[in-house]
Design an enzyme around this catalytic site. Structure first.
Site, PDB file in Angstrom:
ATOM      1  N   THR A 173       0.829  -1.198   0.000  1.00 33.87           N
ATOM      2  CA  THR A 173       0.000   0.000   0.000  1.00 33.87           C
ATOM      3  C   THR A 173       0.866   1.250   0.000  1.00 33.87           C
ATOM      4  O   THR A 173       2.021   1.206   0.395  1.00 33.87           O
ATOM      5  CB  THR A 173      -0.863  -0.043   1.277  1.00 33.87           C
ATOM      6  N   THR A 223       0.126   0.736   7.046  1.00 36.80           N
ATOM      7  CA  THR A 223       0.096  -0.380   6.106  1.00 36.80           C
ATOM      8  C   THR A 223       0.155  -1.661   6.931  1.00 36.80           C
ATOM      9  O   THR A 223       0.642  -1.648   8.055  1.00 36.80           O
ATOM     10  CB  THR A 223       1.274  -0.313   5.114  1.00 36.80           C
TER      11      THR A 223
HETATM   12  N1  ASP Z   1      -3.690  -2.309   4.875  1.00 37.41           N
HETATM   13  C1  ASP Z   1      -4.043  -2.743   3.547  1.00 37.41           C
HETATM   14  C2  ASP Z   1      -5.341  -3.510   3.642  1.00 37.41           C
HETATM   15  O1  ASP Z   1      -5.450  -4.410   4.479  1.00 37.41           O
HETATM   16  C3  ASP Z   1      -2.994  -3.591   2.899  1.00 37.41           C
HETATM   17  C4  ASP Z   1      -1.617  -2.978   2.835  1.00 37.41           C
HETATM   18  O2  ASP Z   1      -1.211  -2.283   3.732  1.00 37.41           O
HETATM   19  O3  ASP Z   1      -0.896  -3.249   1.846  1.00 37.41           O
HETATM   20  O4  ASP Z   1      -6.219  -3.262   2.863  1.00 37.41           O
END
Ligand code: ASP
Length: 293
Positions: A173, A223
């Site tokens: 992300t 993230t």
């Molecule tokens: N936090 C994000 C989600 O669970 C994923 C990520 O951080 O890449 O949608």
């Protein structure tokens, strides 16, 4: 106040792909952010650079759902209480800009699915398919593995996919936190979520207080495993801690809490005095920084 910005491109147990290239995108994103005047412009410009790069799970190159679609989530929040978010956009190049339009042009904070898509079109965002051939090829491989049970069991038992996520533990992300010359600050996060999520799944990113948060004391972007970040509202925890702690200490305290609960995540932030910070529960997280002393 001295303008500054910090940008993350996700994190995880170990990097996949060249960390050098990843770092140069994050550095470019931070430099692009510095061209903004307000904190909102700064985080938006920075996130655009990462949204356009197929290496990250953010707009172009976002990961796919079980159905093979991208469902994009994004959120922008400011220290003076403005907020806009979108979830489940499938055909947009810059979800963070749609989130900004929600913030500036509507009486609402969060638009989802078909309504969000209609809103984006009405506001002049052209239709754009963010799927890349590499992601589609990987999706086909995962579908095959899941069907055969070579990796994880049948996808109808989706809860068991958690083990799969634990095995790979990779999050790509994008997020940015910035403070402008007038002391205004903001956070922005943009994501495709997690691989093979159920269609309709919304993660922590567009949920204020979870993966994106700002209050009068600071702003953060997270993230990691969205369900855990959302369940414990780590974003809210981090900015509340900035009431009495400098940014870095507040983020480290939040991550200690996350680790206690066994949740893998990383957080970046800025506090009202312009101090930047970054902390992670395990593995690695790369950041780009510009303007900081
Ligand atoms: N936090 C994000 C989600 O669970 C994923 C990520 O951080 O890449 O949608």
């Amino acid at each position: 106040m001295r303008k500054s910005i910090i940008v993350h491109g996700g994190g995880g147990r170990a990097p996949t792909g060249p960390t050098g290239e990843r770092q140069s995108v994050l550095d470019r994103a931070a430099a692009a952010g510095m061209r903004g005047r307000t904190a909102v412009e700064m985080v938006e410009l920075a996130v655009h650079v990462v949204e356009d790069h197929p290496m990250f799970d953010s707009a172009t190159g976002a990961v796919l759902t079980l159905d093979g679609e991208c469902e994009l989530d994004a959120c922008l929040m400011t220290g003076d209480g403005r907020l806009g978010a979108v979830a489940g956009l499938t055909r947009t190049r810059y979800p963070i800009s749609v989130a900004r339009a929600v913030m500036e042009k509507t009486d609402h904070h969060l638009l989802v699915g078909s309504g969000a898509t209609r809103f984006a079109r009405l506001n002049g965002f052209p239709d754009y398919d963010p799927r890349t051939p590499e992601r589609v090829a990987y999706w086909k491989r995962l579908r095959r593995d899941l069907r055969l049970g070579t990796d994880r069991p049948d996808f109808r038992f989706w809860k068991k996919l958690r083990f799969w996520h634990r095995k790979y533990g990779l999050f790509e992300t994008c997020g940015a936190c910035a403070i402008d010359a007038r002391g205004g600050f903001a956070a922005a996060t943009s994501t495709g979520g997690i691989w093979m999520k159920l269609p309709g799944r919304v993660g922590d990113t567009p949920v204020p207080g979870a993966g994106t948060c700002a209050n009068a004391f600071g702003a953060i972007s997270a993230t990691g495993h969205g369900e855990g970040v959302m369940r414990h509202a780590f974003g809210r925890t981090a900015v509340e801690l900035m009431r009495r702690l400098p940014c870095q200490e507040a983020l480290e305290a939040t991550i200690r809490l996350a680790s206690k609960h066994g949740i893998e995540c990383g957080i970046i932030g800025v506090d009202r005095r312009g101090r930047l910070g970054a902390a992670k529960s395990a593995g690695w997280m790369q950041v780009g920084i510009a303007g900081a002393r």
